[in-house]
Design a protein around this motif. Sequence first.
Motif, short mmCIF file in Angstrom:
data_model
loop_
_atom_site.label_atom_id
_atom_site.label_comp_id
_atom_site.label_asym_id
_atom_site.label_seq_id
_atom_site.Cartn_x
_atom_site.Cartn_y
_atom_site.Cartn_z
N VAL A 1 0.86 -1.18 0.00
CA VAL A 1 0.00 0.00 0.00
C VAL A 1 0.90 1.23 0.00
N ILE A 2 0.72 2.08 -1.00
CA ILE A 2 1.44 3.35 -1.05
C ILE A 2 0.41 4.45 -0.82
N HIS A 3 0.47 5.04 0.36
CA HIS A 3 -0.58 5.95 0.83
C HIS A 3 -0.19 7.40 0.55
N LEU A 4 -0.79 7.94 -0.51
CA LEU A 4 -0.52 9.31 -0.93
C LEU A 4 -1.74 10.21 -0.81
N ALA A 5 -2.92 9.63 -0.56
CA ALA A 5 -4.13 10.43 -0.47
C ALA A 5 -4.02 11.42 0.68
N ALA A 6 -4.37 12.66 0.42
CA ALA A 6 -4.27 13.72 1.44
C ALA A 6 -5.06 14.93 0.97
N ARG A 7 -5.30 15.81 1.91
CA ARG A 7 -5.84 17.14 1.58
C ARG A 7 -4.65 18.10 1.63
N PRO A 8 -4.12 18.48 0.47
CA PRO A 8 -2.89 19.26 0.46
C PRO A 8 -3.12 20.74 0.73
N SER A 9 -2.01 21.45 0.91
CA SER A 9 -1.96 22.91 0.98
C SER A 9 -1.99 23.44 2.41
N VAL A 10 -0.94 24.18 2.74
CA VAL A 10 -0.89 24.90 4.02
C VAL A 10 -1.99 25.96 4.10
N PRO A 11 -2.13 26.86 3.11
CA PRO A 11 -3.19 27.87 3.22
C PRO A 11 -4.59 27.27 3.36
N ARG A 12 -4.85 26.19 2.65
CA ARG A 12 -6.17 25.55 2.77
C ARG A 12 -6.40 25.03 4.17
N SER A 13 -5.35 24.48 4.79
CA SER A 13 -5.50 23.96 6.15
C SER A 13 -5.72 25.08 7.17
N VAL A 14 -5.10 26.24 6.92
CA VAL A 14 -5.31 27.38 7.81
C VAL A 14 -6.77 27.83 7.73
N LYS A 15 -7.34 27.78 6.54
CA LYS A 15 -8.73 28.18 6.35
C LYS A 15 -9.70 27.14 6.92
N ASP A 16 -9.36 25.85 6.79
CA ASP A 16 -10.26 24.77 7.21
C ASP A 16 -9.45 23.65 7.87
N PRO A 17 -9.04 23.84 9.13
CA PRO A 17 -8.17 22.85 9.79
C PRO A 17 -8.87 21.53 10.08
N VAL A 18 -10.16 21.54 10.32
CA VAL A 18 -10.85 20.31 10.71
C VAL A 18 -10.87 19.31 9.55
N THR A 19 -11.14 19.79 8.34
CA THR A 19 -11.16 18.89 7.19
C THR A 19 -9.77 18.35 6.90
N SER A 20 -8.75 19.19 7.02
CA SER A 20 -7.38 18.71 6.82
C SER A 20 -7.05 17.60 7.81
N HIS A 21 -7.45 17.77 9.06
CA HIS A 21 -7.19 16.72 10.06
C HIS A 21 -7.96 15.45 9.71
N ALA A 22 -9.22 15.59 9.32
CA ALA A 22 -10.04 14.40 9.04
C ALA A 22 -9.43 13.56 7.92
#
Length: 318
Positions: A71-92
């Motif tokens: 298993v090569i796990h690359l799925a993610a919600r990328p981007s620092v600015p996006r995470s600053v705007k929506d931290p909960v979704t980035s964590h999920a």
Amino acid sequence: MRVLVTGGAGFIGANLCRLLVTLPEVESVTVLDDLSSGDAANVADVGINLVRGSILDREVLAELADGATHVIHLAARPSVPRSVKDPVTSHAVNATGTLFVLEACRRAGPGRMPHVILASSSSVYGDCPEPHKHEDLPTRPLSPYGASKLATEAYALAYAGSYGLPILPFRFFNVYGPLQPAGHAYAAVIPAFVSAALKGRAVTIYGDGEQVRDFTYVGTVARVLADAAVRRVTSTTPLNLAFGTRVSLLHLKNALETVLGRPVEAEFLSARAGDIRESQASSQLLLRRFPSVRPVPLDEGLRLTVTWFEKTQGATTH
């Protein structure tokens, strides 16, 4: 080898899949991707099985992981600015999603657990003053994205220690190259620069342009990931996947001018929250495990990237 690539329709994943299907050791490649940031066109006619779904869907994960040797796990919600705007979704997606991937692999049972390679990020280091970020440095992420990636690698190493799951965590540094999208607000710097320059627009630089990055061509990353899978490389610590290059954004603009053969204008805006001033890797641990790897130089990688953008945008450099 039966390989499951999460996020395999994304930029890095699709480049990796195109390489994996050429290897004699690989029997099959399955991609799990919800296409939130990936594109099915990236893996069309590549010879993979694309399953449209989320890493947060535990039933789908369990079914796919059960038949995988890797298993090569690359799925993610990328981007620092996006995470600053929506931290909960980035964590999920990044933290909880990784936990679900690891749990699906663990549940395959002793002797059947797949070898797991997963992507963390240089953002876990934060703005550490050390010139070369080595893996023994303290981790002090400045953004929710960095924190979620730190959780990703921490869970992976915990599963290795608690359950014997064969794990290899990599910290990626500013990967770039063909298939990397540019047309959105959170685009990475190289595709944003190339796309703007080919359209005759000014490139946008946040801050003074002296911030330093360690750019790594996606083809180099794909070769390392594929080699790690074939040799079933594991590690009790994360490994940087970068080569210690030191490129400021102003230097990047100049390098792009050289590739295009003409000037590129720049627009300077205020620095963004969460952005790191200097990000440069120590590659000592990487080269011990992968002594034969030779990174693609920036000028060559930029040329390949520009060529791909010219074909997809229908633009010319003249």
